[in-house]
Design an enzyme around this catalytic site. Sequence first.
Site, PDB file in Angstrom:
ATOM      1  N   LYS A  18       0.840  -1.206   0.000  1.00 27.47           N
ATOM      2  CA  LYS A  18       0.000   0.000   0.000  1.00 27.47           C
ATOM      3  C   LYS A  18       0.879   1.262   0.000  1.00 27.47           C
ATOM      4  CE  LYS A  18      -1.980  -1.317   3.906  1.00 27.47           C
ATOM      5  NZ  LYS A  18      -1.490  -2.679   4.217  1.00 27.47           N
ATOM      6  N   ARG A  29      -9.166   0.302   9.202  1.00 28.56           N
ATOM      7  CA  ARG A  29      -8.729  -1.054   9.484  1.00 28.56           C
ATOM      8  C   ARG A  29      -9.801  -1.853  10.219  1.00 28.56           C
ATOM      9  NH1 ARG A  29      -2.872   0.018   8.778  1.00 28.56           N
ATOM     10  NH2 ARG A  29      -1.794  -1.951   8.814  1.00 28.56           N
ATOM     11  N   ARG A  66      12.192  -6.659   4.664  1.00 28.67           N
ATOM     12  CA  ARG A  66      12.292  -5.241   5.032  1.00 28.67           C
ATOM     13  C   ARG A  66      12.863  -5.100   6.444  1.00 28.67           C
ATOM     14  NH1 ARG A  66       7.046  -1.567   4.766  1.00 28.67           N
ATOM     15  NH2 ARG A  66       6.426  -2.836   6.535  1.00 28.67           N
ATOM     16  N   ARG A 109      12.355  -1.496  11.806  1.00 28.61           N
ATOM     17  CA  ARG A 109      10.983  -1.523  12.341  1.00 28.61           C
ATOM     18  C   ARG A 109      10.789  -2.762  13.202  1.00 28.61           C
ATOM     19  NH1 ARG A 109       6.385  -0.102   7.908  1.00 28.61           N
ATOM     20  NH2 ARG A 109       5.171  -1.318   9.411  1.00 28.61           N
ATOM     21  N   ARG A 131       0.263  -9.685  12.883  1.00 25.13           N
ATOM     22  CA  ARG A 131      -0.323  -8.581  12.105  1.00 25.13           C
ATOM     23  C   ARG A 131      -1.254  -9.138  11.030  1.00 25.13           C
ATOM     24  NH1 ARG A 131       4.910  -5.539  10.211  1.00 25.13           N
ATOM     25  NH2 ARG A 131       3.447  -4.276   9.011  1.00 25.13           N
TER      26      ARG A 131
HETATM   27  P1  B4P Z   1       4.588  -1.598   2.102  1.00 27.35           P
HETATM   28  O1  B4P Z   1       4.221  -0.839   0.863  1.00 27.35           O
HETATM   29  O2  B4P Z   1       5.361  -0.847   3.122  1.00 27.35           O
HETATM   30  O3  B4P Z   1       3.373  -2.260   2.861  1.00 27.35           O
HETATM   31  P2  B4P Z   1       2.077  -1.682   3.493  1.00 27.35           P
HETATM   32  O4  B4P Z   1       0.994  -2.510   2.895  1.00 27.35           O
HETATM   33  O5  B4P Z   1       1.992  -0.203   3.285  1.00 27.35           O
HETATM   34  O6  B4P Z   1       2.276  -1.841   5.051  1.00 27.35           O
HETATM   35  P3  B4P Z   1       2.108  -2.144   6.544  1.00 27.35           P
HETATM   36  O7  B4P Z   1       0.821  -2.844   6.809  1.00 27.35           O
HETATM   37  O8  B4P Z   1       3.392  -2.792   6.911  1.00 27.35           O
HETATM   38  O9  B4P Z   1       2.144  -0.852   7.400  1.00 27.35           O
HETATM   39  P4  B4P Z   1       1.334   0.194   8.180  1.00 27.35           P
HETATM   40  O10 B4P Z   1       2.312   1.256   8.287  1.00 27.35           O
HETATM   41  O11 B4P Z   1       0.017   0.517   7.536  1.00 27.35           O
HETATM   42  O12 B4P Z   1       5.394  -2.860   1.596  1.00 27.35           O
HETATM   43  C1  B4P Z   1       5.934  -3.819   2.449  1.00 27.35           C
HETATM   44  C2  B4P Z   1       7.247  -4.364   1.889  1.00 27.35           C
HETATM   45  O13 B4P Z   1       7.028  -5.051   0.650  1.00 27.35           O
HETATM   46  C3  B4P Z   1       8.282  -3.288   1.592  1.00 27.35           C
HETATM   47  O14 B4P Z   1       9.535  -3.722   2.004  1.00 27.35           O
HETATM   48  C4  B4P Z   1       8.233  -3.131   0.079  1.00 27.35           C
HETATM   49  O15 B4P Z   1       9.466  -2.726  -0.461  1.00 27.35           O
HETATM   50  C5  B4P Z   1       7.886  -4.545  -0.361  1.00 27.35           C
HETATM   51  N1  B4P Z   1       7.131  -4.552  -1.615  1.00 27.35           N
HETATM   52  C6  B4P Z   1       6.124  -3.695  -1.948  1.00 27.35           C
HETATM   53  N2  B4P Z   1       5.655  -3.998  -3.197  1.00 27.35           N
HETATM   54  C7  B4P Z   1       6.380  -5.097  -3.618  1.00 27.35           C
HETATM   55  C8  B4P Z   1       6.370  -5.884  -4.816  1.00 27.35           C
HETATM   56  N3  B4P Z   1       5.528  -5.630  -5.836  1.00 27.35           N
HETATM   57  N4  B4P Z   1       7.221  -6.928  -4.903  1.00 27.35           N
HETATM   58  C9  B4P Z   1       8.089  -7.201  -3.887  1.00 27.35           C
HETATM   59  N5  B4P Z   1       8.165  -6.484  -2.735  1.00 27.35           N
HETATM   60  C10 B4P Z   1       7.319  -5.438  -2.609  1.00 27.35           C
HETATM   61  O16 B4P Z   1       0.962  -0.433   9.635  1.00 27.35           O
HETATM   62  C11 B4P Z   1       1.897  -0.634  10.651  1.00 27.35           C
HETATM   63  C12 B4P Z   1       1.219  -0.689  12.020  1.00 27.35           C
HETATM   64  O17 B4P Z   1       0.663   0.615  12.358  1.00 27.35           O
HETATM   65  C13 B4P Z   1       0.014  -1.621  12.174  1.00 27.35           C
HETATM   66  O18 B4P Z   1       0.400  -2.964  12.453  1.00 27.35           O
HETATM   67  C14 B4P Z   1      -0.730  -0.953  13.384  1.00 27.35           C
HETATM   68  O19 B4P Z   1      -0.113  -1.294  14.607  1.00 27.35           O
HETATM   69  C15 B4P Z   1      -0.521   0.519  13.158  1.00 27.35           C
HETATM   70  N6  B4P Z   1      -1.652   1.133  12.406  1.00 27.35           N
HETATM   71  C16 B4P Z   1      -1.565   1.696  11.163  1.00 27.35           C
HETATM   72  N7  B4P Z   1      -2.782   2.133  10.779  1.00 27.35           N
HETATM   73  C17 B4P Z   1      -3.657   1.832  11.774  1.00 27.35           C
HETATM   74  C18 B4P Z   1      -5.068   2.001  11.944  1.00 27.35           C
HETATM   75  N8  B4P Z   1      -5.824   2.549  10.987  1.00 27.35           N
HETATM   76  N9  B4P Z   1      -5.645   1.571  13.089  1.00 27.35           N
HETATM   77  C19 B4P Z   1      -4.907   1.023  14.064  1.00 27.35           C
HETATM   78  N10 B4P Z   1      -3.575   0.810  13.964  1.00 27.35           N
HETATM   79  C20 B4P Z   1      -2.935   1.208  12.823  1.00 27.35           C
END
Ligand code: B4P
Length: 190
Positions: free
Chosen positions: A14, A89, A128, A134, A146
């Site tokens: 995302k 979420r 990552r 992290r 998670r």
């Molecule tokens: P990202 O792009 O970082 O993944 P994400 O889906 O955004 O992330 P995530 O769920 O971890 O984080 P969030 O900050 O929302 O990609 C992940 C990895 O994959 C990276 O290393 C990237 O390089 C790699 N990648 C991406 N695309 C790729 C591809 N096509 N091929 C190969 N590799 C690829 O959440 C973190 C924490 O914050 C939660 O657990 C919670 O505690 C809290 N939080 C956030 N929002 C919240 C909410 N609304 N309510 C309550 N808690 C919340």
Amino acid sequence: MKNLVLFGPPGAGKGTQATFLKDTYNLIHISTGDVFRYNIKNKTDLGILAKSFMDKGELVPDHVTIDMLNAEVAKNLDSNGFIFDGFPRNTLQADALDELLKSHETEVSAMIALEVDDEVLVQRLLKRGETSGRPDDANESVVRNRIKIYYKQTAILKNYYFDASKYYGVNGVGSVEDITERLKAVINNL
Ligand code: B4P
């Protein structure tokens, strides 16, 4: 306003995709995870509270997250719209988002979900974790927690937006560039 909810399990990409889409469509990117991490880095009260949940892979309490989201939206009301990354979420957060946008005479345009198998997610996040510092990526049991919480609390939102005819699923496996093109194909048709 164009308001996109970028959806998917942890590690679906995302944040990665939002970085490209915000420039293409001139939208404000709000990542609740990034705002929490900024507050953790700066040791604010919000950051200290959020850290105790995030380090275990749990969701931060709703009232804290919703207040923070409201404040981020309020800063950018003159924009073309938003990409919500990591929010909502759960259904309470989805209701809060609807209410907030309604109060500004706008609404969610679409929820676009990145679909990725669990084992690919685990591998991406642990990879990552080797360099990101992290804590929530560093340990396989936290990463799996998670994903478990995603299925228990978050995945249900697919129905929430599907029922409103706003749900679009996109294959989230492949090169980052290919996935961006798949997302643009959906957004251009909204
Ligand atoms: P990202 O792009 O970082 O993944 P994400 O889906 O955004 O992330 P995530 O769920 O971890 O984080 P969030 O900050 O929302 O990609 C992940 C990895 O994959 C990276 O290393 C990237 O390089 C790699 N990648 C991406 N695309 C790729 C591809 N096509 N091929 C190969 N590799 C690829 O959440 C973190 C924490 O914050 C939660 O657990 C919670 O505690 C809290 N939080 C956030 N929002 C919240 C909410 N609304 N309510 C309550 N808690 C919340």
